[in-house]
Scaffold this motif. Structure first.
Motif, mmCIF file in Angstrom:
data_model
loop_
_atom_site.group_PDB
_atom_site.id
_atom_site.type_symbol
_atom_site.label_atom_id
_atom_site.label_comp_id
_atom_site.label_asym_id
_atom_site.label_seq_id
_atom_site.Cartn_x
_atom_site.Cartn_y
_atom_site.Cartn_z
ATOM 1 N N LEU A 246 0.840 -1.192 0.000
ATOM 2 C CA LEU A 246 0.000 0.000 0.000
ATOM 3 C C LEU A 246 0.877 1.244 0.000
ATOM 4 C CD1 LEU A 246 -2.988 1.049 0.285
ATOM 5 C CD2 LEU A 246 -2.536 1.164 2.748
ATOM 6 N N THR A 247 0.479 2.253 -0.780
ATOM 7 C CA THR A 247 1.265 3.485 -0.874
ATOM 8 C C THR A 247 0.409 4.699 -0.507
ATOM 9 O OG1 THR A 247 0.695 3.833 -3.192
ATOM 10 C CG2 THR A 247 2.672 2.501 -2.720
ATOM 11 N N GLU A 248 1.104 5.774 -0.213
ATOM 12 C CA GLU A 248 0.429 7.040 0.057
ATOM 13 C C GLU A 248 -0.343 7.493 -1.182
ATOM 14 O OE1 GLU A 248 0.413 11.493 -0.328
ATOM 15 O OE2 GLU A 248 1.787 10.104 -1.344
ATOM 16 N N ALA A 249 0.208 7.243 -2.393
ATOM 17 C CA ALA A 249 -0.462 7.635 -3.631
ATOM 18 C C ALA A 249 -1.791 6.892 -3.792
ATOM 19 C CB ALA A 249 0.446 7.356 -4.824
ATOM 20 N N PHE A 250 -1.810 5.583 -3.451
ATOM 21 C CA PHE A 250 -3.054 4.811 -3.556
ATOM 22 C C PHE A 250 -4.104 5.375 -2.602
ATOM 23 C CE2 PHE A 250 -5.975 1.456 -2.429
ATOM 24 C CZ PHE A 250 -6.230 0.807 -3.628
ATOM 25 N N LEU A 251 -3.692 5.688 -1.380
ATOM 26 C CA LEU A 251 -4.639 6.236 -0.418
ATOM 27 C C LEU A 251 -5.174 7.578 -0.885
ATOM 28 C CD1 LEU A 251 -2.901 5.346 2.980
ATOM 29 C CD2 LEU A 251 -5.019 4.378 2.065
ATOM 30 N N ARG A 252 -4.320 8.436 -1.417
ATOM 31 C CA ARG A 252 -4.773 9.757 -1.864
ATOM 32 C C ARG A 252 -5.716 9.625 -3.062
ATOM 33 N NH1 ARG A 252 -3.234 13.710 1.030
ATOM 34 N NH2 ARG A 252 -1.227 13.697 2.128
ATOM 35 N N GLU A 253 -5.446 8.654 -3.929
ATOM 36 C CA GLU A 253 -6.309 8.463 -5.107
ATOM 37 C C GLU A 253 -7.716 8.033 -4.695
ATOM 38 O OE1 GLU A 253 -6.652 5.595 -9.074
ATOM 39 O OE2 GLU A 253 -4.839 5.551 -7.825
ATOM 40 N N HIS A 254 -7.813 7.130 -3.713
ATOM 41 C CA HIS A 254 -9.105 6.547 -3.374
ATOM 42 C C HIS A 254 -9.761 7.189 -2.148
ATOM 43 C CE1 HIS A 254 -8.764 3.295 -6.315
ATOM 44 N NE2 HIS A 254 -7.481 3.257 -6.008
ATOM 45 N N CYS A 255 -8.957 7.841 -1.310
ATOM 46 C CA CYS A 255 -9.498 8.488 -0.095
ATOM 47 C C CYS A 255 -8.668 9.744 0.142
ATOM 48 C CB CYS A 255 -9.429 7.531 1.091
ATOM 49 S SG CYS A 255 -10.190 8.150 2.609
ATOM 50 N N SER A 256 -8.953 10.782 -0.610
ATOM 51 C CA SER A 256 -8.060 11.942 -0.684
ATOM 52 C C SER A 256 -7.864 12.645 0.659
ATOM 53 C CB SER A 256 -8.607 12.947 -1.708
ATOM 54 O OG SER A 256 -9.922 13.355 -1.341
ATOM 55 N N ASP A 257 -8.828 12.532 1.561
ATOM 56 C CA ASP A 257 -8.719 13.222 2.843
ATOM 57 C C ASP A 257 -8.313 12.284 3.980
ATOM 58 O OD1 ASP A 257 -11.039 11.736 2.918
ATOM 59 O OD2 ASP A 257 -12.217 13.260 3.976
ATOM 60 N N PHE A 258 -7.603 11.191 3.653
ATOM 61 C CA PHE A 258 -7.313 10.173 4.672
ATOM 62 C C PHE A 258 -6.508 10.730 5.844
ATOM 63 C CE2 PHE A 258 -3.374 9.891 2.282
ATOM 64 C CZ PHE A 258 -2.425 9.493 3.206
ATOM 65 N N THR A 259 -5.689 11.759 5.617
ATOM 66 C CA THR A 259 -4.878 12.294 6.712
ATOM 67 C C THR A 259 -5.722 13.047 7.739
ATOM 68 O OG1 THR A 259 -4.394 14.307 5.455
ATOM 69 C CG2 THR A 259 -2.811 12.480 5.286
ATOM 70 N N GLU A 260 -6.976 13.360 7.415
ATOM 71 C CA GLU A 260 -7.851 14.077 8.332
ATOM 72 C C GLU A 260 -8.802 13.151 9.076
ATOM 73 O OE1 GLU A 260 -7.232 17.258 8.721
ATOM 74 O OE2 GLU A 260 -5.686 17.020 7.171
ATOM 75 N N ARG A 261 -8.750 11.865 8.788
ATOM 76 C CA ARG A 261 -9.725 10.926 9.340
ATOM 77 C C ARG A 261 -9.191 10.238 10.592
ATOM 78 N NH1 ARG A 261 -13.621 8.209 5.017
ATOM 79 N NH2 ARG A 261 -13.731 9.880 3.457
ATOM 80 N N GLU A 262 -10.149 9.676 11.368
ATOM 81 C CA GLU A 262 -9.787 8.719 12.403
ATOM 82 C C GLU A 262 -9.461 7.407 11.691
ATOM 83 O OE1 GLU A 262 -10.137 8.977 16.180
ATOM 84 O OE2 GLU A 262 -9.727 10.995 15.448
ATOM 85 N N ILE A 263 -8.318 6.793 12.015
ATOM 86 C CA ILE A 263 -7.860 5.635 11.251
ATOM 87 C C ILE A 263 -7.789 4.411 12.161
ATOM 88 C CG2 ILE A 263 -5.998 4.694 9.834
ATOM 89 C CD1 ILE A 263 -5.292 7.534 9.030
ATOM 90 N N TYR A 264 -8.381 3.321 11.694
ATOM 91 C CA TYR A 264 -8.412 2.049 12.415
ATOM 92 C C TYR A 264 -7.700 1.017 11.566
ATOM 93 C CZ TYR A 264 -11.992 4.489 15.050
ATOM 94 O OH TYR A 264 -12.658 5.424 15.809
ATOM 95 N N LEU A 265 -6.790 0.276 12.175
ATOM 96 C CA LEU A 265 -6.061 -0.730 11.409
ATOM 97 C C LEU A 265 -5.978 -2.028 12.186
ATOM 98 C CD1 LEU A 265 -2.613 -0.381 12.420
ATOM 99 C CD2 LEU A 265 -3.366 1.807 11.540
ATOM 100 N N CYS A 266 -6.096 -3.123 11.442
ATOM 101 C CA CYS A 266 -6.039 -4.440 12.061
ATOM 102 C C CYS A 266 -5.592 -5.454 11.012
ATOM 103 C CB CYS A 266 -7.399 -4.835 12.629
ATOM 104 S SG CYS A 266 -7.341 -6.328 13.652
ATOM 105 N N GLY A 267 -4.598 -6.232 11.352
ATOM 106 C CA GLY A 267 -4.082 -7.241 10.437
ATOM 107 C C GLY A 267 -2.882 -7.924 11.041
ATOM 108 N N PRO A 268 -2.142 -8.678 10.233
ATOM 109 C CA PRO A 268 -0.937 -9.347 10.728
ATOM 110 C C PRO A 268 0.061 -8.331 11.278
ATOM 111 C CG PRO A 268 -1.543 -10.150 8.545
ATOM 112 C CD PRO A 268 -2.401 -8.957 8.809
ATOM 113 N N PRO A 269 0.912 -8.742 12.230
ATOM 114 C CA PRO A 269 1.852 -7.791 12.848
ATOM 115 C C PRO A 269 2.702 -7.022 11.843
ATOM 116 C CG PRO A 269 1.830 -9.846 14.076
ATOM 117 C CD PRO A 269 0.986 -10.077 12.863
ATOM 118 N N ALA A 270 3.216 -7.706 10.795
ATOM 119 C CA ALA A 270 4.062 -7.018 9.815
ATOM 120 C C ALA A 270 3.263 -5.956 9.064
ATOM 121 C CB ALA A 270 4.663 -8.026 8.843
ATOM 122 N N MET A 271 2.017 -6.268 8.746
ATOM 123 C CA MET A 271 1.171 -5.296 8.055
ATOM 124 C C MET A 271 0.891 -4.096 8.945
ATOM 125 S SD MET A 271 -2.753 -5.604 6.682
ATOM 126 C CE MET A 271 -3.423 -4.667 8.070
#
Length: 432
Positions: free
Chosen positions: A381-406
């Motif tokens: 996953l890249t910053e460019a992909f996030l900006r393309e699909h969710c342009s305001d992602f830096t302003e959101r509350e962010i929840y993440l869950c997955g394998p430890p490396a991810m």
């Protein structure tokens, strides 16, 4: 990952400091009396704090559903429990070392007798035996010994009860004020008694496995129907599941944590299981109709300070399950607060086991968007992909869950975009 204090944190700090504050008039202040006096004062002070930490580590292990939320969820509470235990061990070591060095100023012989008096001095030997018990139950947690077996590691914690009793005996024979030590000691012993003796009999809910639905290779969803009154849960919470199927090759009668994938209003519990070890591997072939015991719920994955903010969910592997539960709640009740954008991280379409259902919810509910990201096609996953699909992602509350490396990769990626840790939310089941 929240960096602000929780109510439980404040209660722990107060409970930790009260014994020291009560003892300070008796301890006095060494002032200009010399290094020996200072070392003696440090030794007594660290002894008080170390024992208080040990007793509090036991007390917070009680694992009552709902209590963990005072500390930001059970995963965070368990980290506090681990650090309290480790901190107690370090302080007890400083306690013995400082008292020994203080006595050296008189003579080496006095130092030896101070640390290793005749056996008739039971208080000191209780202290050494408590330290030895702490070594026994803490040693497997150090990387030097490798990763301990999950169930053996949990059983080994019974040794902590011996450390608690011996340490309490050490303090009660030496301290000038005993009421607080009795109070903390009883809290710690009551927590251990509840966890090991009482809760397995009275705090678990009986369920029966209705179906075992294959989702992908090595992944199934269990649908559990309550035999009596079931638990009430919120999206993103988890339970301890104890299977009673005697035909299982592993995990029979053992409790392990699993995230709830059902919506809060669902009468059934739906739990995603991925082959990640002996117990979870065995559950892939569990017999429908057999009973399981469920304890919980725990956690506050979606607990947040600003519910009106838009949210970004980043999930992958079996870590998608809290987001499945959240999406199913949205499908039933609609969006509460701002918009939600889920980025489903998977190696490929064959490993995105809930994707069809999630995209169907996204098609029905305005404000809920699902975007798959397939590693085999796009790489990390890249910053460019996030900006393309969710342009305001830096302003959101962010929840993440997955394998430890991810999780580690995503935290670095998001931190590089200047997103503060207070807006990143995750829970990791690491030896819960």
């Amino acid at each position: 990952m929240r960096r602000y204090p929780k109510p439980g944190d404040i209660a722990l700090v107060v409970a930790l400091l009260v014994p020291l504050v009560v003892a300070l008039p008796r301890l006095g202040w060494p002032g200009a009396e010399g290094a020996g006096a200072w070392l003696g004062w440090i030794g007594r002070t660290t002894g008080i704090l170390g024992l208080a930490m040990l007793l509090l580590a036991a007390a917070v292990s009680i694992r009552l559903p709902g209590m963990d939320r005072w500390f930001g969820g059970l995963a965070r509470l368990w980290h506090l429990h681990h650090w309290l235990g480790f901190g107690a061990f370090i302080l007890v070591m400083i306690h013995a070392l400082a008292l020994g060095l203080a006595a050296v100023s008189l003579s080496l012989e006095v130092a030896v007798v101070t640390l290793f008096p005749p056996l008739s001095h039971a208080a000191v030997w209780f202290g050494w035996l408590a330290w030895l018990a702490m070594v026994i139950f803490l040693a497997p947690t150090f990387d030097f010994f490798g990763r301990p077996h999950y169930q053996r590691w949990k059983r080994l914690h019974l040794v902590s009860a011996a450390a608690l009793v011996l340490g309490l005996g050490h303090a009660l024979l030496l301290a000038g004020e005993t009421a607080l030590w009795w109070l903390l000691g009883l809290a710690g012993l009551a927590a251990i008694a509840w966890r090991k003796l009482v809760s397995p009999r009275v705090a678990r809910h009986a369920y029966r496995i209705e179906t075992v639905t294959p989702l992908a290779r090595g992944v199934v969803e269990l649908v559990l129907a309550p035999e009596g009154k079931g638990i009430e849960h919120e999206a993103g919470q988890f339970v301890y599941l104890t299977p009673l199927d005697e035909t299982l090759t592993a995990g029979h009668g053992e409790e392990h944590p699993y995230t709830i994938a059902s919506a809060p209003g669902d009468a059934r519990l739906r739990i995603g299981i991925k082959d990640l070890g002996d117990a979870s591997h065995a559950l892939l072939g569990v017999t429908p109709g057999t009973r399981v015991l469920v304890e919980g719920p725990y956690g506050e994955f979606y607990g947040r300070r600003f519910p009106e903010r838009d949210r970004l969910w980043l999930g992958g592997g079996i870590g998608i399950t809290p987001f499945v539960g959240g999406a199913r709640e949205i499908a039933e009740r609609g969006l509460a607060g701002g918009r939600v954008h889920l980025v489903y991280l998977a190696n490929g379409p064959d490993r995105a086991y809930y994707l069809d259902e999630l995209e169907a919810i996204g098609a029905r509910v305005e404000g809920f968007t699902v975007t798959p990201h397939f590693y085999r096609e796009l790489g990390p996953l890249t910053e460019a992909f996030l900006r393309e699909h969710c342009s305001d992602f830096t302003e959101r509350e962010i929840y993440l869950c997955g394998p430890p490396a991810m999780n580690a990769f995503l935290k670095r990626l998001l931190a590089d975009q200047g997103i503060p840790a207070s807006r990143l939310h995750s829970e990791v089941f690491d030896f819960l």
